[in-house]
Design an enzyme around this catalytic site. Structure first.
Site: not given
Ligand code: ATP
Ligand code: MG
Length: 205
Positions: A40, A42, A44-46, A54, A100, A102, A137
């Site tokens: 949960n 932040k 994952k995608t980054t 890389r 999105f 949802w 995702e």
């Molecule tokens: P990122 O793309 O920054 O690596 P992510 O892939 O881990 O994030 P997702 O669940 O895909 O996270 O959500 C994408 C968006 O939601 C991003 O803008 C991220 O900053 C935000 N986000 C991720 N985790 C949280 C959290 N725990 N609370 C609020 N916003 C979040």
């Molecule tokens: Mg993501």
């Protein structure tokens, strides 16, 4: 640092090096890996994009398959789209063309969109020249029953031996975790959003 302390530190490092060296020696299998980045927090995608960068930097043929297109135009998508400025010619991208999921609340339309992206990406899982595929995702596609997990597992199992695959998204199903070679869970300790700080370009998208 006292001589005694320095000596103790030195011995500890030597023991640590021995353990690491042994592990390196034991890791002899050469094959692609399947990585799952879930949780949960932040990052994952980054994280997946970092690995993509890389691999691209080494000149590998790669693919980015995005299952949920954000409301905002992501910086990474804009970067890769403009091949003149990015200079990246070894990447193919497929994106689900709904917003999105949802927000749309149209099961059939979203399922179709997910299936379309999956069908486009499937040949890549049979292409030994494709070194890395990022399915961003993708976990939600199983949660909402847009994609059949067994079909995806079977394609992953039968992919070329040296191909790397990364799947990101919260709540990764057990089937993916079982099959993966590397699984990382990003745990939120704090997030700026919860302190009322607005999402911003370059950080969130
Ligand atoms: P990122 O793309 O920054 O690596 P992510 O892939 O881990 O994030 P997702 O669940 O895909 O996270 O959500 C994408 C968006 O939601 C991003 O803008 C991220 O900053 C935000 N986000 C991720 N985790 C949280 C959290 N725990 N609370 C609020 N916003 C979040
Ligand atoms: Mg993501």
């Amino acid at each position: 640092m006292s001589t005694e302390k320095a000596q103790r530190h030195n011995e500890r490092m030597k023991r640590h090096k021995k353990v690491v060296d042994e592990k390196i020696e034991q890791a002899t299998i050469e094959q692609g890996v399947f990585i799952v980045i879930t949780g949960n927090g932040k990052g994952k995608t980054t994280s997946a994009l970092g690995t993509l960068l890389r691999s691209l930097g080494h000149g590998h043929q790669c693919a980015l398959v995005q299952f949920i297109k954000g409301q905002w135009d992501c910086g990474e998508t804009a970067f890769f789209k403009n091949k003149d400025t990015s200079g990246v010619n070894n990447l193919v991208t497929y994106t689900m063309d709904t917003g999105f999921t949802w927000n749309t609340q149209d099961f059939e339309k979203d399922k179709q969109a997910a299936e379309d992206v999956w069908k486009q990406a499937l040949p890549l899982l049979n292409d030994p020249d494709c070194k890395l595929i990022v399915f961003d995702e993708m976990t939600y596609m199983f949660k909402y029953k847009y994609l059949d997990i067994d079909e995806v597992i079977s394609a992953l199992k039968n992919r070329p031996k040296h191909q790397n695959v990364i799947i990101t998204g919260r709540g990764a199903p057990e089937e993916l975790i079982d099959l993966a070679d590397t699984v990382s869970e990003v745990r939120p300790i704090k997030h700026a959003f919860n302190q009322g700080i607005k999402a911003q370009e370059g950080i969130e998208w």
